[in-house]
Scaffold this active site. Structure first.
Site, PDB file in Angstrom:
ATOM      1  N   ARG A 130       0.797  -1.265  -0.015  1.00  0.00           N
ATOM      2  CA  ARG A 130      -0.196   0.056   0.067  1.00  0.00           C
ATOM      3  C   ARG A 130       0.911   1.287   0.012  1.00  0.00           C
ATOM      4  NH1 ARG A 130      -3.710  -2.657  -1.639  1.00  0.00           N
ATOM      5  NH2 ARG A 130      -5.474  -3.351  -0.493  1.00  0.00           N
ATOM      6  N   HIS A 139      -1.675   0.256  -9.576  1.00  0.00           N
ATOM      7  CA  HIS A 139      -2.328  -0.845  -8.737  1.00  0.00           C
ATOM      8  C   HIS A 139      -2.873  -1.989  -9.418  1.00  0.00           C
ATOM      9  CE1 HIS A 139      -4.418  -1.305  -4.425  1.00  0.00           C
ATOM     10  NE2 HIS A 139      -4.371  -2.287  -5.006  1.00  0.00           N
TER      11      HIS A 139
HETATM   12  P1  NDP Z   1      -1.958 -11.935   4.904  1.00  0.00           P
HETATM   13  O1  NDP Z   1      -2.857 -11.292   5.808  1.00  0.00           O
HETATM   14  O2  NDP Z   1      -2.015 -13.036   4.239  1.00  0.00           O
HETATM   15  O3  NDP Z   1      -0.439 -11.661   5.018  1.00  0.00           O
HETATM   16  C1  NDP Z   1       0.066 -10.314   6.001  1.00  0.00           C
HETATM   17  C2  NDP Z   1       1.431 -10.478   6.465  1.00  0.00           C
HETATM   18  O4  NDP Z   1       2.061  -9.580   6.835  1.00  0.00           O
HETATM   19  C3  NDP Z   1       1.615 -11.600   7.386  1.00  0.00           C
HETATM   20  O5  NDP Z   1       2.862 -12.328   7.281  1.00  0.00           O
HETATM   21  C4  NDP Z   1       1.753 -10.702   8.679  1.00  0.00           C
HETATM   22  O6  NDP Z   1       2.584 -11.451   9.846  1.00  0.00           O
HETATM   23  C5  NDP Z   1       2.462  -9.657   8.294  1.00  0.00           C
HETATM   24  N1  NDP Z   1       2.579  -8.640   9.131  1.00  0.00           N
HETATM   25  C6  NDP Z   1       1.258  -7.817   9.295  1.00  0.00           C
HETATM   26  N2  NDP Z   1       1.278  -6.864  10.157  1.00  0.00           N
HETATM   27  C7  NDP Z   1       2.875  -6.843  10.492  1.00  0.00           C
HETATM   28  C8  NDP Z   1       3.596  -5.909  11.329  1.00  0.00           C
HETATM   29  N3  NDP Z   1       3.243  -4.845  11.823  1.00  0.00           N
HETATM   30  N4  NDP Z   1       4.809  -6.065  11.280  1.00  0.00           N
HETATM   31  C9  NDP Z   1       5.453  -7.508  10.564  1.00  0.00           C
HETATM   32  N5  NDP Z   1       4.604  -8.288   9.677  1.00  0.00           N
HETATM   33  C10 NDP Z   1       3.250  -7.923   9.845  1.00  0.00           C
HETATM   34  O7  NDP Z   1      -2.132 -10.590   3.473  1.00  0.00           O
HETATM   35  P2  NDP Z   1      -1.952 -10.862   1.996  1.00  0.00           P
HETATM   36  O8  NDP Z   1      -0.555 -11.669   1.876  1.00  0.00           O
HETATM   37  O9  NDP Z   1      -3.056 -11.683   1.434  1.00  0.00           O
HETATM   38  O10 NDP Z   1      -1.684  -9.569   1.495  1.00  0.00           O
HETATM   39  C11 NDP Z   1      -0.989  -8.433   1.725  1.00  0.00           C
HETATM   40  C12 NDP Z   1      -0.993  -7.079   1.142  1.00  0.00           C
HETATM   41  O11 NDP Z   1      -1.149  -7.108   0.006  1.00  0.00           O
HETATM   42  C13 NDP Z   1      -2.700  -6.664   1.410  1.00  0.00           C
HETATM   43  O12 NDP Z   1      -2.991  -6.493   2.670  1.00  0.00           O
HETATM   44  C14 NDP Z   1      -2.966  -5.896   0.138  1.00  0.00           C
HETATM   45  O13 NDP Z   1      -2.390  -4.259   1.113  1.00  0.00           O
HETATM   46  C15 NDP Z   1      -1.721  -5.806  -0.733  1.00  0.00           C
HETATM   47  N6  NDP Z   1      -2.237  -6.155  -2.173  1.00  0.00           N
HETATM   48  C16 NDP Z   1      -1.821  -5.601  -3.166  1.00  0.00           C
HETATM   49  C17 NDP Z   1      -2.432  -5.954  -4.226  1.00  0.00           C
HETATM   50  C18 NDP Z   1      -1.782  -5.028  -5.666  1.00  0.00           C
HETATM   51  O14 NDP Z   1      -2.505  -5.264  -6.609  1.00  0.00           O
HETATM   52  N7  NDP Z   1      -0.891  -4.261  -5.365  1.00  0.00           N
HETATM   53  C19 NDP Z   1      -3.562  -6.929  -4.595  1.00  0.00           C
HETATM   54  C20 NDP Z   1      -3.550  -7.706  -3.284  1.00  0.00           C
HETATM   55  C21 NDP Z   1      -3.039  -7.240  -2.202  1.00  0.00           C
HETATM   56  P3  NDP Z   1       2.109 -12.740  10.461  1.00  0.00           P
HETATM   57  O15 NDP Z   1       2.171 -13.862   9.530  1.00  0.00           O
HETATM   58  O16 NDP Z   1       2.780 -12.940  11.739  1.00  0.00           O
HETATM   59  O17 NDP Z   1       0.606 -12.592  10.850  1.00  0.00           O
HETATM   60  C1  OXD Z   2      -5.745  -5.244  -2.881  1.00  0.00           C
HETATM   61  C2  OXD Z   2      -6.376  -5.935  -4.179  1.00  0.00           C
HETATM   62  O1  OXD Z   2      -6.123  -5.433  -1.841  1.00  0.00           O
HETATM   63  O2  OXD Z   2      -6.383  -5.277  -5.192  1.00  0.00           O
HETATM   64  O3  OXD Z   2      -4.880  -4.193  -3.323  1.00  0.00           O
HETATM   65  O4  OXD Z   2      -6.957  -6.899  -3.890  1.00  0.00           O
END
Ligand code: NDP
Ligand code: OXD
Length: 309
Positions: free
Chosen positions: A224, A272
Protein backbone atom coordinates in the site's frame (compact mmCIF):
# COMPACT_ATOMS: atom_id res chain seq x y z
CA UNK A 1 -32.03 -11.91 -1.12
CA UNK A 2 -29.55 -9.28 -2.33
CA UNK A 3 -25.87 -8.36 -2.43
CA UNK A 4 -24.95 -4.71 -2.05
CA UNK A 5 -22.00 -3.75 -4.27
CA UNK A 6 -20.10 -0.63 -3.25
CA UNK A 7 -17.03 0.56 -5.15
CA UNK A 8 -15.99 3.77 -6.84
CA UNK A 9 -13.29 2.00 -8.88
CA UNK A 10 -14.80 -1.34 -9.94
CA UNK A 11 -17.84 -1.90 -12.15
CA UNK A 12 -20.61 -4.15 -10.78
CA UNK A 13 -21.32 -5.60 -14.24
CA UNK A 14 -18.94 -8.59 -14.18
CA UNK A 15 -20.07 -9.42 -10.64
CA UNK A 16 -23.72 -9.23 -11.66
CA UNK A 17 -23.01 -11.68 -14.49
CA UNK A 18 -21.00 -13.99 -12.22
CA UNK A 19 -23.71 -14.16 -9.53
CA UNK A 20 -26.47 -14.53 -12.16
CA UNK A 21 -24.65 -17.66 -13.33
CA UNK A 22 -23.65 -19.10 -9.95
CA UNK A 23 -26.46 -18.02 -7.60
CA UNK A 24 -29.30 -16.47 -9.63
CA UNK A 25 -31.48 -15.90 -6.56
CA UNK A 26 -28.92 -13.36 -5.25
CA UNK A 27 -29.70 -9.98 -6.79
CA UNK A 28 -26.73 -7.60 -7.14
CA UNK A 29 -27.58 -3.99 -6.27
CA UNK A 30 -25.05 -1.24 -6.88
CA UNK A 31 -24.73 1.52 -4.32
CA UNK A 32 -26.54 3.89 -3.85
CA UNK A 33 -29.54 2.04 -5.35
CA UNK A 34 -29.95 -0.29 -2.41
CA UNK A 35 -33.69 -1.04 -2.58
CA UNK A 36 -35.22 -2.73 0.47
CA UNK A 37 -32.62 -2.75 3.21
CA UNK A 38 -33.95 -5.93 4.88
CA UNK A 39 -33.20 -7.95 1.72
CA UNK A 40 -29.46 -7.29 1.80
CA UNK A 41 -27.51 -10.28 3.10
CA UNK A 42 -24.01 -9.54 1.78
CA UNK A 43 -22.04 -6.37 1.14
CA UNK A 44 -19.15 -6.56 -1.35
CA UNK A 45 -17.11 -3.42 -0.95
CA UNK A 46 -14.10 -1.28 -1.80
CA UNK A 47 -13.75 1.86 0.30
CA UNK A 48 -17.43 2.06 1.32
CA UNK A 49 -18.82 5.41 2.54
CA UNK A 50 -18.68 5.83 6.31
CA UNK A 51 -22.27 4.87 7.19
CA UNK A 52 -23.12 2.74 4.18
CA UNK A 53 -23.03 -0.58 6.08
CA UNK A 54 -25.32 0.50 8.90
CA UNK A 55 -29.11 0.00 8.93
CA UNK A 56 -29.03 -3.33 7.06
CA UNK A 57 -30.85 -5.60 9.58
CA UNK A 58 -30.13 -8.91 7.83
CA UNK A 59 -26.53 -8.28 6.78
CA UNK A 60 -24.55 -11.49 7.37
CA UNK A 61 -21.25 -10.84 5.62
CA UNK A 62 -19.04 -7.91 4.63
CA UNK A 63 -16.62 -9.03 1.92
CA UNK A 64 -13.69 -6.94 0.74
CA UNK A 65 -13.28 -6.70 -3.02
CA UNK A 66 -9.54 -6.98 -2.46
CA UNK A 67 -7.06 -8.91 -0.37
CA UNK A 68 -6.41 -5.80 1.71
CA UNK A 69 -9.04 -4.43 4.10
CA UNK A 70 -7.47 -1.10 5.10
CA UNK A 71 -9.93 0.65 2.73
CA UNK A 72 -12.75 -0.77 4.81
CA UNK A 73 -11.43 -0.71 8.37
CA UNK A 74 -10.11 2.81 8.36
CA UNK A 75 -13.16 5.07 8.02
CA UNK A 76 -16.23 2.87 7.74
CA UNK A 77 -18.53 2.21 10.69
CA UNK A 78 -19.02 -1.56 10.94
CA UNK A 79 -22.21 -3.13 12.30
CA UNK A 80 -21.60 -5.21 15.43
CA UNK A 81 -21.18 -8.95 14.97
CA UNK A 82 -21.08 -9.04 11.15
CA UNK A 83 -17.92 -10.84 9.97
CA UNK A 84 -15.54 -9.09 7.58
CA UNK A 85 -13.66 -11.20 5.06
CA UNK A 86 -10.89 -10.46 2.59
CA UNK A 87 -10.22 -11.92 -0.84
CA UNK A 88 -7.89 -14.92 -0.89
CA UNK A 89 -7.70 -16.86 -4.11
CA UNK A 90 -5.16 -19.00 -5.97
CA UNK A 91 -5.38 -16.85 -9.12
CA UNK A 92 -4.80 -13.67 -7.12
CA UNK A 93 -1.81 -15.28 -5.43
CA UNK A 94 -0.40 -16.52 -8.74
CA UNK A 95 -0.69 -13.05 -10.30
CA UNK A 96 1.06 -11.42 -7.35
CA UNK A 97 3.82 -14.03 -7.30
CA UNK A 98 4.35 -13.43 -11.02
CA UNK A 99 4.52 -9.65 -10.50
CA UNK A 100 6.98 -9.91 -7.64
CA UNK A 101 9.22 -12.27 -9.64
CA UNK A 102 9.02 -10.02 -12.73
CA UNK A 103 10.27 -6.98 -10.86
CA UNK A 104 12.79 -8.71 -8.61
CA UNK A 105 14.38 -10.17 -11.74
CA UNK A 106 14.28 -6.74 -13.41
CA UNK A 107 16.03 -5.13 -10.43
CA UNK A 108 18.46 -8.03 -10.05
CA UNK A 109 19.47 -7.75 -13.74
CA UNK A 110 19.54 -3.92 -13.39
CA UNK A 111 16.86 -3.20 -15.99
CA UNK A 112 15.81 0.22 -14.56
CA UNK A 113 19.44 1.33 -14.84
CA UNK A 114 19.79 -0.03 -18.39
CA UNK A 115 16.59 1.79 -19.40
CA UNK A 116 18.07 5.04 -18.11
CA UNK A 117 21.36 4.34 -19.93
CA UNK A 118 19.44 3.60 -23.13
CA UNK A 119 17.54 6.89 -22.91
CA UNK A 120 20.92 8.63 -22.63
CA UNK A 121 22.42 6.63 -25.52
CA UNK A 122 25.08 5.11 -23.24
CA UNK A 123 26.60 1.64 -23.80
CA UNK A 124 27.79 0.60 -20.31
CA UNK A 125 28.23 -2.89 -18.93
CA UNK A 126 27.16 -3.00 -15.26
CA UNK A 127 28.52 -5.63 -12.84
CA UNK A 128 26.13 -8.52 -12.40
CA UNK A 129 26.01 -10.78 -9.33
CA UNK A 130 24.59 -14.30 -9.51
CA UNK A 131 21.16 -15.00 -7.99
CA UNK A 132 22.71 -16.82 -5.02
CA UNK A 133 24.77 -13.72 -4.28
CA UNK A 134 21.68 -11.45 -4.28
CA UNK A 135 19.81 -10.79 -1.05
CA UNK A 136 16.07 -10.35 -1.43
CA UNK A 137 13.82 -9.23 1.45
CA UNK A 138 10.04 -9.67 1.47
CA UNK A 139 8.06 -7.65 4.02
CA UNK A 140 4.91 -9.59 4.87
CA UNK A 141 4.99 -13.38 4.74
CA UNK A 142 1.26 -14.02 4.43
CA UNK A 143 -0.61 -15.54 1.53
CA UNK A 144 1.00 -13.25 -1.06
CA UNK A 145 4.40 -12.48 0.47
CA UNK A 146 4.91 -16.13 1.41
CA UNK A 147 4.16 -17.27 -2.14
CA UNK A 148 6.53 -14.69 -3.62
CA UNK A 149 9.29 -15.52 -1.13
CA UNK A 150 9.27 -19.27 -1.74
CA UNK A 151 9.15 -18.85 -5.53
CA UNK A 152 12.10 -16.42 -5.43
CA UNK A 153 14.01 -18.88 -3.23
CA UNK A 154 13.41 -21.39 -6.04
CA UNK A 155 15.37 -19.11 -8.40
CA UNK A 156 18.35 -19.50 -6.08
CA UNK A 157 18.17 -16.03 -4.49
CA UNK A 158 19.20 -15.54 -0.88
CA UNK A 159 15.70 -14.74 0.43
CA UNK A 160 14.63 -13.39 3.82
CA UNK A 161 11.20 -12.32 5.00
CA UNK A 162 9.77 -10.09 7.70
CA UNK A 163 6.53 -10.83 9.55
CA UNK A 164 4.84 -10.23 12.88
CA UNK A 165 5.16 -13.79 14.13
CA UNK A 166 7.88 -16.38 13.52
CA UNK A 167 7.23 -19.00 10.86
CA UNK A 168 9.00 -21.58 8.77
CA UNK A 169 9.12 -21.24 4.98
CA UNK A 170 11.30 -23.39 2.76
CA UNK A 171 14.42 -21.54 1.65
CA UNK A 172 13.47 -18.32 3.47
CA UNK A 173 15.22 -16.82 6.52
CA UNK A 174 12.51 -15.32 8.70
CA UNK A 175 12.89 -12.13 10.77
CA UNK A 176 9.90 -11.66 13.10
CA UNK A 177 8.84 -8.68 15.17
CA UNK A 178 9.81 -5.01 15.20
CA UNK A 179 13.21 -5.56 16.86
CA UNK A 180 14.19 -7.70 13.84
CA UNK A 181 13.28 -5.03 11.28
CA UNK A 182 16.65 -3.27 11.18
CA UNK A 183 18.72 -6.49 10.79
CA UNK A 184 16.28 -7.60 8.09
CA UNK A 185 16.65 -4.32 6.20
CA UNK A 186 20.43 -4.22 6.66
CA UNK A 187 20.85 -7.43 4.63
CA UNK A 188 18.27 -6.64 1.93
CA UNK A 189 19.42 -5.50 -1.52
CA UNK A 190 16.02 -5.80 -3.19
CA UNK A 191 13.10 -5.03 -0.87
CA UNK A 192 9.56 -6.14 -1.76
CA UNK A 193 6.72 -4.79 0.38
CA UNK A 194 3.68 -7.04 0.75
CA UNK A 195 2.48 -5.99 4.18
CA UNK A 196 -1.12 -5.11 4.95
CA UNK A 197 -1.72 -1.46 5.89
CA UNK A 198 -2.53 -1.27 9.60
CA UNK A 199 -1.89 1.28 12.35
CA UNK A 200 1.31 -0.69 13.03
CA UNK A 201 2.64 -0.64 9.46
CA UNK A 202 1.52 2.87 8.41
CA UNK A 203 4.59 4.89 7.25
CA UNK A 204 6.91 2.03 8.21
CA UNK A 205 9.07 2.68 5.16
CA UNK A 206 10.44 6.07 6.08
CA UNK A 207 13.82 7.81 5.97
CA UNK A 208 15.18 5.64 8.78
CA UNK A 209 14.06 2.35 7.22
CA UNK A 210 15.37 3.36 3.78
CA UNK A 211 18.70 4.38 5.34
CA UNK A 212 18.93 0.96 7.00
CA UNK A 213 19.07 -0.73 3.57
CA UNK A 214 22.49 -1.13 1.92
CA UNK A 215 23.30 1.84 -0.35
CA UNK A 216 21.97 1.29 -3.86
CA UNK A 217 19.17 -1.09 -2.84
CA UNK A 218 16.03 -1.42 -4.96
CA UNK A 219 12.50 -1.08 -3.61
CA UNK A 220 9.36 -2.74 -4.97
CA UNK A 221 6.09 -1.60 -3.38
CA UNK A 222 3.16 -3.95 -3.98
CA UNK A 223 1.49 -3.45 -0.57
CA UNK A 224 0.00 0.00 0.00
CA UNK A 225 1.08 3.58 -0.58
CA UNK A 226 0.42 4.32 3.10
CA UNK A 227 3.39 2.16 4.07
CA UNK A 228 5.76 4.67 2.50
CA UNK A 229 6.68 8.23 3.40
CA UNK A 230 6.77 9.28 -0.24
CA UNK A 231 8.94 12.39 0.30
CA UNK A 232 11.53 10.19 2.07
CA UNK A 233 11.52 7.72 -0.81
CA UNK A 234 11.90 10.51 -3.39
CA UNK A 235 14.87 11.90 -1.41
CA UNK A 236 16.45 8.44 -1.13
CA UNK A 237 16.11 7.99 -4.90
CA UNK A 238 17.70 11.38 -5.55
CA UNK A 239 20.63 10.63 -3.23
CA UNK A 240 21.24 7.17 -4.74
CA UNK A 241 20.49 5.44 -1.41
CA UNK A 242 17.71 3.76 -3.38
CA UNK A 243 18.85 2.94 -6.89
CA UNK A 244 15.53 1.95 -8.41
CA UNK A 245 11.90 1.69 -7.36
CA UNK A 246 8.96 -0.19 -8.80
CA UNK A 247 5.78 1.33 -7.39
CA UNK A 248 2.33 -0.17 -7.89
CA UNK A 249 0.51 1.51 -4.99
CA UNK A 250 0.43 5.09 -3.74
CA UNK A 251 -1.00 7.20 -0.95
CA UNK A 252 -3.23 8.91 -3.49
CA UNK A 253 -4.56 6.83 -6.40
CA UNK A 254 -4.62 7.66 -9.27
CA UNK A 255 -1.11 9.04 -8.72
CA UNK A 256 -1.34 12.86 -9.03
CA UNK A 257 0.29 14.38 -12.12
CA UNK A 258 2.70 16.41 -9.97
CA UNK A 259 4.21 13.32 -8.26
CA UNK A 260 7.99 13.12 -8.85
CA UNK A 261 7.64 9.35 -9.31
CA UNK A 262 6.09 9.79 -12.77
CA UNK A 263 9.27 11.36 -14.08
CA UNK A 264 12.08 9.83 -12.05
CA UNK A 265 14.50 8.05 -14.46
CA UNK A 266 14.80 4.93 -12.30
CA UNK A 267 11.21 4.57 -11.16
CA UNK A 268 8.61 2.36 -12.81
CA UNK A 269 5.00 3.25 -11.98
CA UNK A 270 2.08 0.85 -12.47
CA UNK A 271 -1.55 1.66 -11.55
CA UNK A 272 -2.35 -0.79 -8.70
CA UNK A 273 -2.44 -3.78 -11.01
CA UNK A 274 0.05 -6.19 -9.42
CA UNK A 275 -2.82 -8.59 -8.84
CA UNK A 276 -6.48 -8.24 -9.67
CA UNK A 277 -9.60 -9.86 -8.23
CA UNK A 278 -11.40 -12.07 -10.71
CA UNK A 279 -15.20 -11.64 -10.31
CA UNK A 280 -16.03 -15.25 -11.14
CA UNK A 281 -13.68 -16.75 -8.56
CA UNK A 282 -14.60 -13.93 -6.18
CA UNK A 283 -18.30 -14.79 -6.52
CA UNK A 284 -17.53 -18.47 -5.80
CA UNK A 285 -15.73 -17.51 -2.57
CA UNK A 286 -18.61 -15.31 -1.42
CA UNK A 287 -21.18 -18.01 -2.15
CA UNK A 288 -19.09 -20.54 -0.24
CA UNK A 289 -18.94 -18.18 2.73
CA UNK A 290 -22.66 -17.42 2.60
CA UNK A 291 -23.37 -21.15 2.68
CA UNK A 292 -21.01 -21.58 5.62
CA UNK A 293 -22.67 -18.78 7.56
CA UNK A 294 -26.13 -20.22 6.91
CA UNK A 295 -24.87 -23.54 8.30
CA UNK A 296 -23.58 -21.80 11.42
CA UNK A 297 -19.91 -22.09 10.39
CA UNK A 298 -17.36 -19.28 10.51
CA UNK A 299 -16.61 -17.75 7.09
CA UNK A 300 -13.21 -18.38 5.52
CA UNK A 301 -10.60 -15.60 5.41
CA UNK A 302 -12.17 -13.59 8.19
CA UNK A 303 -10.12 -10.60 9.26
CA UNK A 304 -9.61 -9.34 12.77
CA UNK A 305 -10.61 -5.65 12.74
CA UNK A 306 -8.75 -5.08 16.01
CA UNK A 307 -5.35 -5.87 14.41
CA UNK A 308 -6.30 -4.63 10.93
CA UNK A 309 -5.70 -7.64 8.69
P1 NDP B 1 -1.89 -11.71 4.77
O1 NDP B 1 -2.81 -11.21 5.81
O2 NDP B 1 -2.01 -13.11 4.31
O3 NDP B 1 -0.37 -11.50 5.25
C1 NDP B 1 0.07 -10.38 5.94
C2 NDP B 1 1.51 -10.58 6.38
O4 NDP B 1 2.01 -9.35 6.91
C3 NDP B 1 1.65 -11.64 7.47
O5 NDP B 1 2.84 -12.37 7.27
C4 NDP B 1 1.76 -10.80 8.73
O6 NDP B 1 2.50 -11.40 9.78
C5 NDP B 1 2.53 -9.62 8.22
N1 NDP B 1 2.33 -8.45 9.09
C6 NDP B 1 1.18 -7.85 9.42
N2 NDP B 1 1.41 -6.83 10.27
C7 NDP B 1 2.74 -6.81 10.47
C8 NDP B 1 3.60 -6.00 11.25
N3 NDP B 1 3.14 -5.01 12.01
N4 NDP B 1 4.93 -6.26 11.23
C9 NDP B 1 5.41 -7.29 10.49
N5 NDP B 1 4.65 -8.09 9.72
C10 NDP B 1 3.33 -7.85 9.72
O7 NDP B 1 -2.01 -10.69 3.55
P2 NDP B 1 -1.79 -10.99 1.98
O8 NDP B 1 -0.47 -11.61 1.80
O9 NDP B 1 -2.97 -11.69 1.41
O10 NDP B 1 -1.82 -9.49 1.40
C11 NDP B 1 -0.88 -8.53 1.78
C12 NDP B 1 -1.23 -7.16 1.23
O11 NDP B 1 -0.97 -7.10 -0.17
C13 NDP B 1 -2.70 -6.74 1.31
O12 NDP B 1 -3.06 -6.33 2.61
C14 NDP B 1 -2.75 -5.60 0.32
O13 NDP B 1 -2.41 -4.38 0.95
C15 NDP B 1 -1.65 -5.96 -0.69
N6 NDP B 1 -2.22 -6.29 -2.00
C16 NDP B 1 -1.86 -5.51 -3.08
C17 NDP B 1 -2.34 -5.79 -4.32
C18 NDP B 1 -1.89 -5.02 -5.52
O14 NDP B 1 -2.42 -5.23 -6.61
N7 NDP B 1 -0.89 -4.16 -5.38
C19 NDP B 1 -3.27 -6.91 -4.55
C20 NDP B 1 -3.57 -7.66 -3.38
C21 NDP B 1 -3.06 -7.34 -2.14
P3 NDP B 1 1.98 -12.76 10.48
O15 NDP B 1 2.22 -13.83 9.44
O16 NDP B 1 2.87 -12.90 11.64
O17 NDP B 1 0.53 -12.57 10.78
C1 OXD C 1 -5.80 -5.19 -3.00
C2 OXD C 1 -6.36 -6.00 -4.06
O1 OXD C 1 -6.05 -5.48 -1.83
O2 OXD C 1 -6.36 -5.49 -5.20
O3 OXD C 1 -5.06 -4.25 -3.34
O4 OXD C 1 -6.75 -7.15 -3.83
Amino acid sequence: MALLFISHVDSPDDWTRAFAKLMPELEVRAWPNIGRTDEIEVALVWRPPRESLLGLPNLKLIASLGAGVDHLLRDTLLPDGVPVTRFVDDDLTAMMREYAVLHVLACHRRLPEYLELQRNGQWVELPQPLARERKIGIMGLGVLGGAAATRLAGFGFDVAGYSRSAKSLKGVTVFAGRDQLKPFLARTEILVNLLPLTPDTESLIDREALAALPKGASFINLGRGGHVVEADLAAALDSGQIKAAILDVFRKEPLPAESPFWRHPRVIVTPHVASITNPESGARKIIENLKRIRQGLAPLNRVDPTIGY
